[in-house]
Structure formats: C-alpha cells, structure tokens
Design an enzyme around this catalytic site. Structure first.
Site, PDB file in Angstrom:
ATOM      1  N   TYR A  91     -47.613   9.736 -13.840  1.00 10.79           N
ATOM      2  CA  TYR A  91     -47.365   8.375 -14.332  1.00 10.79           C
ATOM      3  C   TYR A  91     -45.905   8.243 -14.794  1.00 10.79           C
ATOM      4  O   TYR A  91     -45.207   7.277 -14.443  1.00 10.79           O
ATOM      5  CB  TYR A  91     -48.333   8.098 -15.492  1.00 10.79           C
ATOM      6  CG  TYR A  91     -48.099   6.834 -16.258  1.00 10.79           C
ATOM      7  CD1 TYR A  91     -48.612   5.620 -15.811  1.00 10.79           C
ATOM      8  CD2 TYR A  91     -47.384   6.843 -17.464  1.00 10.79           C
ATOM      9  CE1 TYR A  91     -48.408   4.449 -16.535  1.00 10.79           C
ATOM     10  CE2 TYR A  91     -47.187   5.688 -18.193  1.00 10.79           C
ATOM     11  CZ  TYR A  91     -47.697   4.492 -17.730  1.00 10.79           C
ATOM     12  OH  TYR A  91     -47.499   3.342 -18.455  1.00 10.79           O
ATOM     13  N   SER A  97     -42.104   2.153 -18.742  1.00 10.42           N
ATOM     14  CA  SER A  97     -42.800   2.814 -19.859  1.00 10.42           C
ATOM     15  C   SER A  97     -41.835   3.757 -20.556  1.00 10.42           C
ATOM     16  O   SER A  97     -40.938   4.330 -19.914  1.00 10.42           O
ATOM     17  CB  SER A  97     -43.979   3.630 -19.320  1.00 10.42           C
ATOM     18  OG  SER A  97     -44.532   4.418 -20.352  1.00 10.42           O
TER      19      SER A  97
HETATM   20  P1  NAP Z   1     -54.169  -2.522 -18.621  1.00 10.98           P
HETATM   21  O1  NAP Z   1     -54.700  -3.239 -19.806  1.00 10.98           O
HETATM   22  O2  NAP Z   1     -54.884  -1.308 -18.112  1.00 10.98           O
HETATM   23  O3  NAP Z   1     -53.982  -3.588 -17.429  1.00 10.98           O
HETATM   24  C1  NAP Z   1     -53.496  -3.176 -16.195  1.00 10.98           C
HETATM   25  C2  NAP Z   1     -53.476  -4.355 -15.263  1.00 10.98           C
HETATM   26  O4  NAP Z   1     -52.941  -3.922 -13.995  1.00 10.98           O
HETATM   27  C3  NAP Z   1     -54.849  -4.916 -14.978  1.00 10.98           C
HETATM   28  O5  NAP Z   1     -54.771  -6.332 -15.014  1.00 10.98           O
HETATM   29  C4  NAP Z   1     -55.171  -4.438 -13.554  1.00 10.98           C
HETATM   30  O6  NAP Z   1     -55.996  -5.337 -12.817  1.00 10.98           O
HETATM   31  C5  NAP Z   1     -53.778  -4.408 -12.972  1.00 10.98           C
HETATM   32  N1  NAP Z   1     -53.638  -3.545 -11.783  1.00 10.98           N
HETATM   33  C6  NAP Z   1     -53.722  -2.203 -11.698  1.00 10.98           C
HETATM   34  N2  NAP Z   1     -53.497  -1.798 -10.439  1.00 10.98           N
HETATM   35  C7  NAP Z   1     -53.266  -2.922  -9.715  1.00 10.98           C
HETATM   36  C8  NAP Z   1     -52.994  -3.168  -8.346  1.00 10.98           C
HETATM   37  N3  NAP Z   1     -52.896  -2.168  -7.460  1.00 10.98           N
HETATM   38  N4  NAP Z   1     -52.838  -4.441  -7.938  1.00 10.98           N
HETATM   39  C9  NAP Z   1     -52.928  -5.474  -8.815  1.00 10.98           C
HETATM   40  N5  NAP Z   1     -53.173  -5.294 -10.131  1.00 10.98           N
HETATM   41  C10 NAP Z   1     -53.350  -4.032 -10.567  1.00 10.98           C
HETATM   42  O7  NAP Z   1     -52.674  -2.029 -18.865  1.00 10.98           O
HETATM   43  P2  NAP Z   1     -51.537  -2.486 -19.896  1.00 10.98           P
HETATM   44  O8  NAP Z   1     -51.549  -1.537 -21.015  1.00 10.98           O
HETATM   45  O9  NAP Z   1     -51.583  -3.926 -20.136  1.00 10.98           O
HETATM   46  O10 NAP Z   1     -50.252  -2.112 -19.014  1.00 10.98           O
HETATM   47  C11 NAP Z   1     -49.445  -3.068 -18.362  1.00 10.98           C
HETATM   48  C12 NAP Z   1     -48.181  -2.369 -17.929  1.00 10.98           C
HETATM   49  O11 NAP Z   1     -47.534  -1.823 -19.077  1.00 10.98           O
HETATM   50  C13 NAP Z   1     -48.426  -1.196 -16.974  1.00 10.98           C
HETATM   51  O12 NAP Z   1     -47.428  -1.156 -15.973  1.00 10.98           O
HETATM   52  C14 NAP Z   1     -48.294   0.019 -17.882  1.00 10.98           C
HETATM   53  O13 NAP Z   1     -47.901   1.173 -17.177  1.00 10.98           O
HETATM   54  C15 NAP Z   1     -47.249  -0.450 -18.861  1.00 10.98           C
HETATM   55  N6  NAP Z   1     -47.268   0.282 -20.135  1.00 10.98           N
HETATM   56  C16 NAP Z   1     -48.316   0.183 -20.996  1.00 10.98           C
HETATM   57  C17 NAP Z   1     -48.291   0.919 -22.183  1.00 10.98           C
HETATM   58  C18 NAP Z   1     -49.404   0.872 -23.194  1.00 10.98           C
HETATM   59  O14 NAP Z   1     -49.316   1.600 -24.213  1.00 10.98           O
HETATM   60  N7  NAP Z   1     -50.458   0.076 -23.007  1.00 10.98           N
HETATM   61  C19 NAP Z   1     -47.188   1.746 -22.470  1.00 10.98           C
HETATM   62  C20 NAP Z   1     -46.164   1.816 -21.565  1.00 10.98           C
HETATM   63  C21 NAP Z   1     -46.193   1.078 -20.401  1.00 10.98           C
HETATM   64  P3  NAP Z   1     -57.581  -5.548 -13.161  1.00 10.98           P
HETATM   65  O15 NAP Z   1     -57.607  -6.304 -14.458  1.00 10.98           O
HETATM   66  O16 NAP Z   1     -58.099  -6.327 -12.006  1.00 10.98           O
HETATM   67  O17 NAP Z   1     -58.153  -4.171 -13.282  1.00 10.98           O
END
Ligand code: NAP
Length: 250
Positions: free
Chosen positions: A159, A145
């Site tokens: 985080y 991130s």
């Molecule tokens: P999201 O929509 O909240 O999705 C998170 C995913 O992670 C979900 O599929 C969830 O499973 C899964 N998950 C969480 N804990 C888990 C565990 N212990 N074991 C297995 N699966 C787990 O998040 P996103 O925005 O797509 O983020 C994806 C990645 O990008 C993350 O690492 C996040 O930190 C990073 N990121 C995102 C942003 C942003 O602006 N969105 C910015 C920087 C970095 P379920 O579907 O079953 O709940």
C-alpha cells in the site's frame, strides 16, 4: 451545459471521499460520486447531497479498469459537463502483514487499485481539461497517504509503495500540465477515522496509534476534505505539484 463547477470524486461513497463530496456540494459544485460496489452508501450520500440542494449523481465504475474509467467520464460529461475538479480518492489496503508474506498477486491488485486508477483517471482528466486539447483547465487532487513517506513496515508495504508511486506521478504530471491550465496536487492523510482500517484487519487501529500523533488524536474525514477543497479552489491558484500532509503532525 451548466457553468457551475463540477467535481468527480473516485471512491466517493464512503469515508474521506464522502466527506469531500459534502464539502464540494456545500460550495455549489455539481458532484459526481464514483463507487466500486457499495451502492447503498453511494446512493444514500447522493440523496443527502440532493436534499442539501446540490446536483449529485452516483456512478459505479472500477477505476482500475481503463474502459470503465472512459465510461465514467462519459457519464459525468453527459450529465454535467467536463469536470473542473478530479479527486483521485479511491483506494484499498489489505490485511496487515510483513512484506515477505505479501503475494505477488496482492501487490499487483494494490498497485492497480491505488496507482493505476490514479493514472487512468488523471489521463482522462487531462485529455478533457487541458487547454492544449481545447479544454478550460481544472484541478486534480490525488489522495495519497502518510504511508508514502513512512513505508508502513509490518503493516502494508504494498500500500505504501502504491502511494509513493502516486506522489511521483503527482509531481511529474503537475509539471507537464502546468502551462495548460491544470494544477495537480496531493493530500497525504494519516490515521483518519474511516472503515478502511477494518480492511487491514484492525478496525480500532486509529485508537491504538493515536498516542503517537503530535495533535493527540486521530483525524476526521472532513478535516482531510478541507485540504482537498482548498487545493481545488482558487485560493490555491499558485500551488501545483505539492502536498498537504493531514496527519496531525506525524
Ligand atoms: P474507505 O472508507 O475504505 O473508502 C474507500 C472508497 O474507495 C470506497 O468508496 C470504495 O468503494 C472505493 N474504491 C476502492 N476501490 C475502488 C475501485 N477500484 N474503483 C472505484 N472505487 C473504489 O477509505 P478512506 O479511508 O475513505 O480512504 C480514502 C482514500 O484516503 C484512499 O485512497 C486511502 O488510501 C486514503 N487514506 C486514508 C487514510 C485513513 O486513515 N483512512 C490514511 C491515508 C490515506 P465502495 O464504497 O463501493 O467499496
């Protein structure tokens, strides 16, 4: 076992992981989608990928737990074979707050979900992919991130710290396995439209902050997927231990 490339995407049922699954499926990969608890989202995605003609499976596992990670890899190997690409994408964030209001328990949970999960899955991948152990090599992409660099003050220092640790692991592991057929790289997204911001208590966070982004808008999950896919591809054959910031210039 098939010779088609195989990708395992942790936390692949929604958001950035789901967009990544679509892109790999479009490019001829067998796709294993891991999820934690949202069966509906993961199963709907797998249906969609199969309609596109891809071989896809959804596997529930908490990737913060070593025994579940071992079971996850066993299932992927049984169904498809050893993954050629691992995308460590699963991640969580909690309610926005100052660091002095974060409990030790929460800090530990975030490190487990974001950093331990990356370590456990990358370790399994190395044991299976590394030429040192008879594997055929591969690529690992860690979804970090922009918070790893900003520190996320007044929002989620826990985080940010978990993602900083992930970046350090990415660099160190990349150098360890550079001569064993495995490339390890990171993608650092920032302000992407997904459901994650609702977990922090502010679903409209990207809208609030988009004026700070040089490109003038929030990012889309498929734009992050493109960076992940490129790093996994042969086009990035001379890239390891490095990061792509998909942050719109932030
Ligand atoms: P999201 O929509 O909240 O999705 C998170 C995913 O992670 C979900 O599929 C969830 O499973 C899964 N998950 C969480 N804990 C888990 C565990 N212990 N074991 C297995 N699966 C787990 O998040 P996103 O925005 O797509 O983020 C994806 C990645 O990008 C993350 O690492 C996040 O930190 C990073 N990121 C995102 C942003 C942003 O602006 N969105 C910015 C920087 C970095 P379920 O579907 O079953 O709940």
């Amino acid at each position: 076992m098939s010779q088609q490339p195989i990708v395992l995407i942790t936390g692949g049922g929604r958001g950035i992981g789901a967009a990544t699954a679509r892109l790999f499926a479009q490019n001829g990969y067998h796709v294993a989608v891991n999820y934690l608890s949202n069966h509906q989202a993961a199963n709907a995605l797998v249906e969609e990928l199969r309609k596109m003609g891809a071989n896809a499976i959804a596997i529930q596992a908490d990737v913060a737990v070593e025994s579940q990670v071992a079971r996850l890899f066993d299932k992927v190997i049984e169904q498809f074979g050893v993954p050629t690409v691992l995308v460590n994408n699963a991640g969580v964030l909690h309610q926005q707050s100052r660091m002095d209001q974060i409990s030790a328990e929460r800090f530990q949970q975030v490190l487990l979900a974001n950093t331990m999960s990356c370590f456990l899955c990358a370790k399994q991948a190395v044991l299976k992919m590394s030429t040192r152990y008879g594997g055929r090599g591969g690529a690992i992409i860690n979804v970090s991130s922009g918070a790893a660099l900003s520190g996320s003050p007044n929002e989620y220092v826990d985080y940010a710290a978990s993602k900083g640790a992930m970046d350090t692991l990415t660099r160190g592991l990349a150098l360890e396995v550079a001569q064993e057929g495995i490339r390890v790289n990171g993608v650092r997204p920032g302000l992407i439209y997904t459901e994650m911001h609702a977990s922090g208590g502010e679903p409209e966070r990207v809208e609030r902050l988009q004026h700070k982004i040089p490109l003038g808008r929030g990012g889309e999950a498929h734009e992050v997927a493109q960076a992940i896919f490129w790093l996994a591809s042969e086009n990035a054959s001379f890239v390891t231990g490095k990061f792509i910031d998909t942050t719109g210039g932030l």
